[in-house]
Design a protein around this motif. Structure first.
Motif, short mmCIF file in Angstrom:
data_model
loop_
_atom_site.label_atom_id
_atom_site.label_comp_id
_atom_site.label_asym_id
_atom_site.label_seq_id
_atom_site.Cartn_x
_atom_site.Cartn_y
_atom_site.Cartn_z
N MET A 157 37.53 47.24 54.24
CA MET A 157 38.99 47.26 54.22
C MET A 157 39.53 48.17 55.31
O MET A 157 40.51 47.84 55.98
CB MET A 157 39.49 47.78 52.88
N GLY A 199 55.08 51.22 54.71
CA GLY A 199 54.61 49.84 54.73
C GLY A 199 53.15 49.74 54.30
O GLY A 199 52.78 48.84 53.55
N ARG A 203 51.67 47.71 51.19
CA ARG A 203 50.64 46.71 51.42
C ARG A 203 49.45 46.94 50.49
O ARG A 203 48.92 46.01 49.88
CB ARG A 203 50.17 46.80 52.87
N GLN A 206 50.29 45.90 46.89
CA GLN A 206 50.31 44.45 46.75
C GLN A 206 48.88 43.90 46.80
O GLN A 206 48.50 43.01 46.04
CB GLN A 206 51.15 43.85 47.88
N LEU A 207 48.09 44.47 47.70
CA LEU A 207 46.72 44.01 47.86
C LEU A 207 45.91 44.28 46.59
O LEU A 207 45.09 43.46 46.18
CB LEU A 207 46.08 44.72 49.06
N SER A 208 46.16 45.42 45.95
CA SER A 208 45.39 45.73 44.76
C SER A 208 45.71 44.73 43.65
O SER A 208 44.82 44.30 42.91
CB SER A 208 45.62 47.17 44.31
N ILE A 209 46.98 44.33 43.56
CA ILE A 209 47.35 43.31 42.56
C ILE A 209 46.67 41.99 42.92
O ILE A 209 46.10 41.30 42.07
CB ILE A 209 48.88 43.14 42.50
N SER A 210 46.69 41.68 44.20
CA SER A 210 46.09 40.44 44.67
C SER A 210 44.59 40.39 44.39
O SER A 210 44.06 39.38 43.95
CB SER A 210 46.32 40.36 46.18
N LEU A 211 43.92 41.50 44.66
CA LEU A 211 42.47 41.56 44.45
C LEU A 211 42.15 41.45 42.96
O LEU A 211 41.23 40.74 42.56
CB LEU A 211 41.91 42.87 45.00
N GLU A 212 42.92 42.17 42.17
CA GLU A 212 42.71 42.14 40.72
C GLU A 212 42.89 40.70 40.21
O GLU A 212 42.17 40.26 39.34
CB GLU A 212 43.71 43.09 40.06
N SER A 213 43.84 39.98 40.81
CA SER A 213 44.07 38.59 40.41
C SER A 213 42.88 37.71 40.78
O SER A 213 42.78 36.58 40.32
CB SER A 213 45.31 38.03 41.09
N ARG A 214 42.05 38.20 41.68
CA ARG A 214 40.86 37.43 42.02
C ARG A 214 39.63 38.08 41.40
O ARG A 214 38.55 38.09 41.99
CB ARG A 214 40.75 37.29 43.53
N ALA A 215 39.83 38.66 40.25
CA ALA A 215 38.74 39.16 39.41
C ALA A 215 38.02 40.37 39.99
O ALA A 215 36.92 40.69 39.58
CB ALA A 215 37.73 38.07 39.07
N PHE A 216 38.63 41.04 40.96
CA PHE A 216 37.99 42.22 41.51
C PHE A 216 37.87 43.28 40.43
O PHE A 216 38.83 43.56 39.71
CB PHE A 216 38.80 42.77 42.69
#
Lengths: 296, 291
Positions: A157, A199, A203, A206-216
């Motif tokens: 990352m 910013g 970012r 938002q990315l942490s929510i996104s990753l969590e949504s992909r089962a991270f």
């Protein structure tokens, strides 16, 4: 968006060095690290540097390699300057010349030169390994030798975020320029910090929510898409590296005549020249760096 | 659809963000069924995003606040199952594509979710190929996600969500940061998934014309409440309610409305919402052939 390139990243190519799996390369870099810290013999360190340069030549990565060294080497040169007047060496020290309040010591020059050699040899092998390996393969290898998944992910990352933040920085700078604010120099950089970092925080959230949504972070076994193939050639290379390192280590430890600190005498003119060159080299670097920063 | 079990059921949901005075969602009751294409309309701050974050349990597990009522996704109560456990059921696409991507290559971006689920490596490549094909990014597997255009990045986000085989695709203004061509691409993919794969799509959008054409249900939110919930025709025919909520209706609906008021055309309060529909109903007024 290309254009912003991290100086230390893979240089595409198809040399032998590129094709070797990352594991032997990482092992070699590690072995050189151990070796260069276990000896102060300038000849052995010099030989390591030459070997490293051979690797750089074979991989054909001279240009990016020199670009990194151009930044690193002047900084390393301060070692000679500082060590000559205050050696990290057991006393007694043998003075060579005195210049006002400073005295250049024999042990100091010796120590400075070997430290620069040491750092250079380590850097060459590390750079050669990194510059000839795709980052994903590098991380897959690190994971293979036991680096924790999360730590590995953080590293990936970070590498990704650097160019993104650079890009965002450029955007903010142009925005400020278009509003009539100063667009160059250090004065322009400071007020850009706040928007860039706010910013960045947004970012990351938002990315942490996104990753969590992909089962991270989900429980249960994980798999790894990128895998490194290790062939018998790679195993052979690793074996050779290990044996070579062990052999060299044995020699270094058992042969006291390799300590040249009292036998390799620097003539006063050589000592002064080295000291002056190192100091001037570093100062020139500092001046260039300041000018670049001010103009950025 | 009556009698069928809803895939998503929201009961008496009220949510107040930590530190906020007024609730962001007030007493929401919704049932969404498999295969529906639901459009969420509403001004910024009307609660669309908050509602969507409740669907995959980001609320209450990742965002702090006061939640009352229940959200049930495929019989799983989101209060008990964290976001990561719902990933196989709910796929999410957010508004800023760049903020959702993190990997070195397109293929790895899609593989990330699969890795987290523990999918065997041999099974990954076929899945990656399939989802890239669905979103029309075939052959770009080795590119860096950050080299793609906005529309491509957003389609990659969809592909990454799809790889986990969700039944519900939640999209929060997926085209707000995308150029016009990219917008079309994203809408087309969502419509295709809904039509061909019976994927339940819940999309927050401002493009009323597009939503009128694709969605089979429109939910209008205002100040944290659901004020309208029905088919596009039902919802867009309530022009005054929408206007009060600060929302626009499709241009053809607006025109039909004005025709009724200025030229005494009669639609019986059921207005056309798509160009096609409008043509069908307006053409006869001009006489000539029609069927």
């Amino acid at each position: 968006m290309r254009g912003v390139v991290i100086p230390i990243s893979m240089v595409p190519g198809n040399s032998v060095i590129h094709r070797i799996s990352p594991l032997p390369k990482l092992l070699l870099a590690g072995c050189v690290l151990v070796l260069s810290f276990s000896t102060r013999n300038p000849a052995i360190l010099g030989a390591l540097i030459v070997l490293g340069m051979v690797m750089v030549s074979v991989a054909n990565i001279w240009k990016p390699f020199l670009r990194v060294m151009a930044i690193l080497f002047p900084i390393l040169l301060t070692l000679i300057t500082l060590q000559s007047i205050a050696p990290a060496f057991p006393r007694p020290w043998t003075p060579i010349v005195s210049m006002g309040p400073f005295t250049i010591y024999q042990e100091g020059i010796y120590s400075g030169v070997t430290m620069v050699e040491r750092a250079t040899s380590m850097t060459i092998f590390a750079l050669a390994a990194i510059m000839t390996t795709h980052p994903s393969d590098l991380f897959a290898s690190l994971q293979k030798i036991g680096m924790p998944y999360v730590l590995n992910f953080i590293l990936t990352m970070t590498l990704q975020l650097i160019p993104i933040l650079q890009k965002e920085f450029t955007t903010v700078l142009s925005a400020q320029k278009s509003r009539g604010l100063k667009g160059t120099g250090f004065a322009a950089v400071l007020p850009s910090m706040v928007p860039v970092f706010v910013g960045a925080i947004e970012r990351v959230q938002q990315l942490s929510i996104s990753l969590e949504s992909r089962a991270f972070g989900s429980s249960g076994a994980k798999t790894s898409y990128r895998s490194v193939k290790v062939s018998w050639v790679d195993y052979l290379l690793m074996l050779l590296t290990t044996f070579g390192t062990c052999g060299l280590l044995y020699w270094i430890i058992t042969d006291p005549s390799l300590d040249w600190s009292r036998t390799l005498i620097f003539a006063p003119w050589l000592a002064i020249t080295l000291f002056t060159l190192a100091t001037i080299g570093f100062l020139i670097f500092v001046i260039i760096a300041i000018r670049v920063v001010l103009r950025a | 659809m009556s009698g069928e079990k809803p895939i998503l059921e929201i009961k008496d949901l009220t949510f107040t963000y930590a530190g906020a005075e007024t609730p962001a969602l007030k007493n929401i009751n919704l049932q969404i069924f498999e295969g529906e294409y639901v459009a969420l309309l509403g001004l910024n701050g009307s609660g669309k995003t908050t509602l969507q974050l409740c669907i995959n349990a980001v609320i209450p597990h990742m965002i702090m606040g006061d939640m009352e009522g229940s959200v049930t996704v495929q019989d799983l109560d989101t209060a008990e199952y964290p976001t990561r456990e719902l990933a196989k059921i709910v796929g999410v696409v957010f508004d800023n594509p760049e903020f959702q991507l993190s990997q070195m290559s397109v293929a790895e971006e899609i593989a990330l979710g699969l890795e987290n689920l523990g999918v065997a490596v041999e099974e990954m490549n076929p899945i990656i190929h399939e989802v890239l094909d669905i979103v029309g990014l075939s052959g770009l597997g080795d590119r860096s996600p950050f080299e793609l255009s906005g529309g491509q990045q957003q389609r990659l986000s969809i592909a990454a969500a799809l790889a986990m085989r969700p039944q519900i695709l939640v999209m929060d203004e997926p085209t707000s940061n995308v150029d016009p061509i990219g917008k079309e691409e994203v809408f087309a993919v969502a419509a295709k998934l809904n039509r061909e794969r019976k994927m339940t799509v819940i999309m927050a959008e401002h493009e009323v014309e597009v939503m009128a054409a694709y969605a089979n249900r429109i939910i209008v939110m205002d100040h944290g409440e659901v004020i309208l919930n029905g088919t596009p025709t039902e919802v867009f025919s309530q022009l005054d309610v929408l206007e009060k909520a600060g929302l626009r209706v499709p241009q053809v609906t607006e025109m039909a409305y004005r025709l009724e008021h200025d030229r005494s055309a009669h639609w019986n309060s059921v207005y056309p919402v798509t160009t096609e529909e409008a043509f069908q109903r307006i053409a006869p007024l001009f006489g000539g052939k029609h069927d």
